[in-house]
Motif scaffolding. Structure first.
Motif, mmCIF file in Angstrom:
data_model
loop_
_atom_site.group_PDB
_atom_site.id
_atom_site.type_symbol
_atom_site.label_atom_id
_atom_site.label_comp_id
_atom_site.label_asym_id
_atom_site.label_seq_id
_atom_site.Cartn_x
_atom_site.Cartn_y
_atom_site.Cartn_z
ATOM 1 N N CYS A 200 0.836 -1.212 0.000
ATOM 2 C CA CYS A 200 0.000 0.000 0.000
ATOM 3 C C CYS A 200 0.866 1.255 0.000
ATOM 4 N N LEU A 201 1.950 1.229 0.757
ATOM 5 C CA LEU A 201 2.825 2.399 0.825
ATOM 6 C C LEU A 201 3.562 2.600 -0.493
ATOM 7 N N ILE A 202 3.990 1.499 -1.110
ATOM 8 C CA ILE A 202 4.663 1.599 -2.406
ATOM 9 C C ILE A 202 3.735 2.238 -3.439
ATOM 10 N N ALA A 203 2.453 1.864 -3.389
ATOM 11 C CA ALA A 203 1.481 2.424 -4.338
ATOM 12 C C ALA A 203 1.364 3.936 -4.182
ATOM 13 N N GLY A 204 1.634 4.446 -2.988
ATOM 14 C CA GLY A 204 1.539 5.882 -2.755
ATOM 15 C C GLY A 204 2.816 6.644 -3.032
ATOM 16 N N THR A 205 3.894 5.925 -3.342
ATOM 17 C CA THR A 205 5.193 6.580 -3.581
ATOM 18 C C THR A 205 5.783 6.090 -4.889
ATOM 19 N N ARG A 206 5.049 6.279 -5.976
ATOM 20 C CA ARG A 206 5.459 5.737 -7.271
ATOM 21 C C ARG A 206 6.373 6.671 -8.054
ATOM 22 N N ARG A 207 6.466 7.933 -7.669
ATOM 23 C CA ARG A 207 7.329 8.832 -8.428
ATOM 24 C C ARG A 207 8.790 8.432 -8.250
ATOM 25 N N ASP A 208 9.613 8.741 -9.265
ATOM 26 C CA ASP A 208 11.000 8.286 -9.273
ATOM 27 C C ASP A 208 11.778 8.716 -8.029
ATOM 28 N N ARG A 209 11.558 9.919 -7.554
ATOM 29 C CA ARG A 209 12.375 10.438 -6.456
ATOM 30 C C ARG A 209 11.803 10.112 -5.083
ATOM 31 N N ASP A 210 10.577 9.620 -5.009
ATOM 32 C CA ASP A 210 9.998 9.260 -3.712
ATOM 33 C C ASP A 210 10.645 7.977 -3.198
ATOM 34 N N ILE A 211 10.750 7.882 -1.879
ATOM 35 C CA ILE A 211 11.413 6.740 -1.252
ATOM 36 C C ILE A 211 10.549 6.242 -0.107
ATOM 37 N N CYS A 212 10.404 4.936 -0.011
ATOM 38 C CA CYS A 212 9.686 4.314 1.098
ATOM 39 C C CYS A 212 10.577 3.222 1.682
ATOM 40 N N VAL A 213 10.774 3.237 3.003
ATOM 41 C CA VAL A 213 11.644 2.265 3.650
ATOM 42 C C VAL A 213 10.927 1.631 4.837
ATOM 43 N N ARG A 214 11.372 0.449 5.175
ATOM 44 C CA ARG A 214 10.943 -0.157 6.433
ATOM 45 C C ARG A 214 11.874 0.372 7.511
ATOM 46 N N TYR A 215 11.312 1.153 8.404
ATOM 47 C CA TYR A 215 12.085 1.909 9.380
ATOM 48 C C TYR A 215 12.487 1.036 10.569
ATOM 49 N N GLY A 216 11.742 -0.026 10.802
ATOM 50 C CA GLY A 216 12.045 -0.937 11.895
ATOM 51 C C GLY A 216 10.775 -1.613 12.383
ATOM 52 N N GLY A 217 10.798 -2.953 12.505
ATOM 53 C CA GLY A 217 9.621 -3.646 13.004
ATOM 54 C C GLY A 217 8.411 -3.380 12.147
ATOM 55 N N GLU A 218 7.367 -2.798 12.779
ATOM 56 C CA GLU A 218 6.134 -2.474 12.057
ATOM 57 C C GLU A 218 6.066 -1.005 11.668
ATOM 58 N N GLU A 219 7.207 -0.327 11.625
ATOM 59 C CA GLU A 219 7.251 1.102 11.288
ATOM 60 C C GLU A 219 7.862 1.303 9.902
ATOM 61 N N PHE A 220 7.345 2.314 9.199
ATOM 62 C CA PHE A 220 7.815 2.655 7.863
ATOM 63 C C PHE A 220 8.054 4.160 7.794
ATOM 64 N N ALA A 221 8.902 4.563 6.860
ATOM 65 C CA ALA A 221 9.154 5.984 6.621
ATOM 66 C C ALA A 221 9.167 6.240 5.121
ATOM 67 N N CYS A 222 8.621 7.386 4.711
ATOM 68 C CA CYS A 222 8.592 7.772 3.303
ATOM 69 C C CYS A 222 9.138 9.186 3.166
ATOM 70 N N ILE A 223 9.907 9.424 2.111
ATOM 71 C CA ILE A 223 10.345 10.766 1.733
ATOM 72 C C ILE A 223 9.646 11.135 0.437
ATOM 73 N N LEU A 224 8.905 12.220 0.459
ATOM 74 C CA LEU A 224 8.208 12.714 -0.733
ATOM 75 C C LEU A 224 8.873 14.021 -1.167
ATOM 76 N N HIS A 225 9.476 14.025 -2.331
ATOM 77 C CA HIS A 225 10.113 15.232 -2.842
ATOM 78 C C HIS A 225 9.083 16.090 -3.587
ATOM 79 N N ALA A 226 9.360 17.385 -3.602
ATOM 80 C CA ALA A 226 8.486 18.344 -4.296
ATOM 81 C C ALA A 226 7.029 18.186 -3.850
ATOM 82 N N THR A 227 6.835 17.977 -2.540
ATOM 83 C CA THR A 227 5.495 17.747 -1.992
ATOM 84 C C THR A 227 5.320 18.574 -0.724
#
Length: 306
Positions: A200-227
């Motif tokens: 679900c998170l990947i679907a929301g960060t499809r632009r080339d410069r966006d990044i989604c990572v598993r931050y630890g355990g059940e936590e995730f972090a996303c960087i959205l550029h130009a947003t």
């Protein structure tokens, strides 16, 4: 169709550019720059896979240009081959000591040039694959904390005014009552749950410069550029809704019959010069507000300043 490797040729002599271009253009995408300053700007925009760099040029010479490339995280890992009429050992040693991977003297022999380029591109692709494995979470295929560090690593003081003025948003996501999910359904289902949330998170960060990572355990972090903040909230809400709509049963949740996520985010200008830790701390405070406010919600704010 396989994407062709991108080679940047830096030389102030048109005849040299035309000769190298004729040798390489059938197999590679070839870019040209006629000065060190132009090469630095072009490399930041085009991200070449390898650079052929003349040593003797007016203005910024090849050695100084190489230093600039190696100081910039965006180009530090790009292989550089010096091409020059200087054939002394000292010149070659100086070039290699600056981080170049090879040194070719003019006149350049086409067959030798092509073979060296092939070899160094192959080595770069191997290094890139190894680096990718080191920055990927094996469960979800997302990046890991190391990728997040690298994505945030560019010193904003090296950016142009337009780049410093660009918006950036950081999103933190936490699966609600995930410990209870694991306790009820087992760690195997817990891993499946984490993977499906990641989708679900990947679907929301499809632009080339966006990044989604598993931050630890059940936590995730996303960087959205130009947003900016409104756009980030819209994307985060879509992520939250997508997780709910999967309708993954969670009888251990205190707020819903289905799996849910809580989201915290912050938005600000890249030129704020805040370290990554402060961006994450601010986003984590917003995540706490979402949890404290009942979970299964998005909370965000804008960071002041420019």
């Amino acid at each position: 169709m396989t994407q062709r490797s991108r080679i940047m040729v830096v030389d102030d002599e048109i005849a040299n550019i035309e000769m190298i271009g004729a040798v390489l253009e059938e197999e590679y995408e070839v870019l040209f720059a006629r000065s060190g300053e132009q090469a630095i700007e072009l490399a930041r925009r085009s991200r070449p896979d390898l650079i052929l760099l003349d040593v003797v040029m007016p203005g910024m010479n090849g050695y100084d240009t190489c230093r600039r490339f190696k100081q910039d995280p965006a180009t530090a890992d790009v292989p550089i081959i010096f091409t020059t009429g200087l054939d002394g050992v000292e010149s070659e040693v100086e070039g290699l000591s600056l981080g170049a991977v090879d040194y070719l003297t003019k006149p350049i022999r086409p067959a030798s040039l092509q073979r060296r380029i092939d070899n160094h591109l192959g080595l770069k692709q191997l290094r890139d694959r190894l680096a990718s494995l080191a920055t990927l979470d094996p469960l979800t295929g997302l990046g890991n904390r190391r990728m997040l560090d690298a994505a945030f690593g560019t010193d904003s003081r090296r950016l142009s005014e337009a780049e410093r003025d660009e918006w950036r948003s950081i999103i933190l996501v936490d699966i609600d009552y995930f410990k209870g999910f694991n306790d009820l359904y087992g760690h195997g289902d817990g891993d499946i749950c984490i993977r499906r949330v990641a989708e679900c998170l990947i679907a929301g960060t499809r632009r080339d410069r966006d990044i989604c990572v598993r931050y630890g355990g059940e936590e995730f972090a996303c960087i959205l550029h130009a947003t900016s903040l409104p756009g980030a909230i819209h994307i985060a809400e879509k992520m939250r809704q997508d997780v709910q709509e999967m309708m993954i049963p969670h009888s251990g949740s205190e707020i819903s019959d289905w799996l849910s996520i809580s989201v915290g985010l912050v938005s600000g200008r890249v030129g704020l010069d805040l370290p990554m830790t402060q961006w994450l701390e601010q986003a984590d405070q917003q995540l706490y507000q979402s949890k404290h406010g009942g979970r299964n919600r998005v909370t965000g704010r804008e960071l002041a300043g420019r």
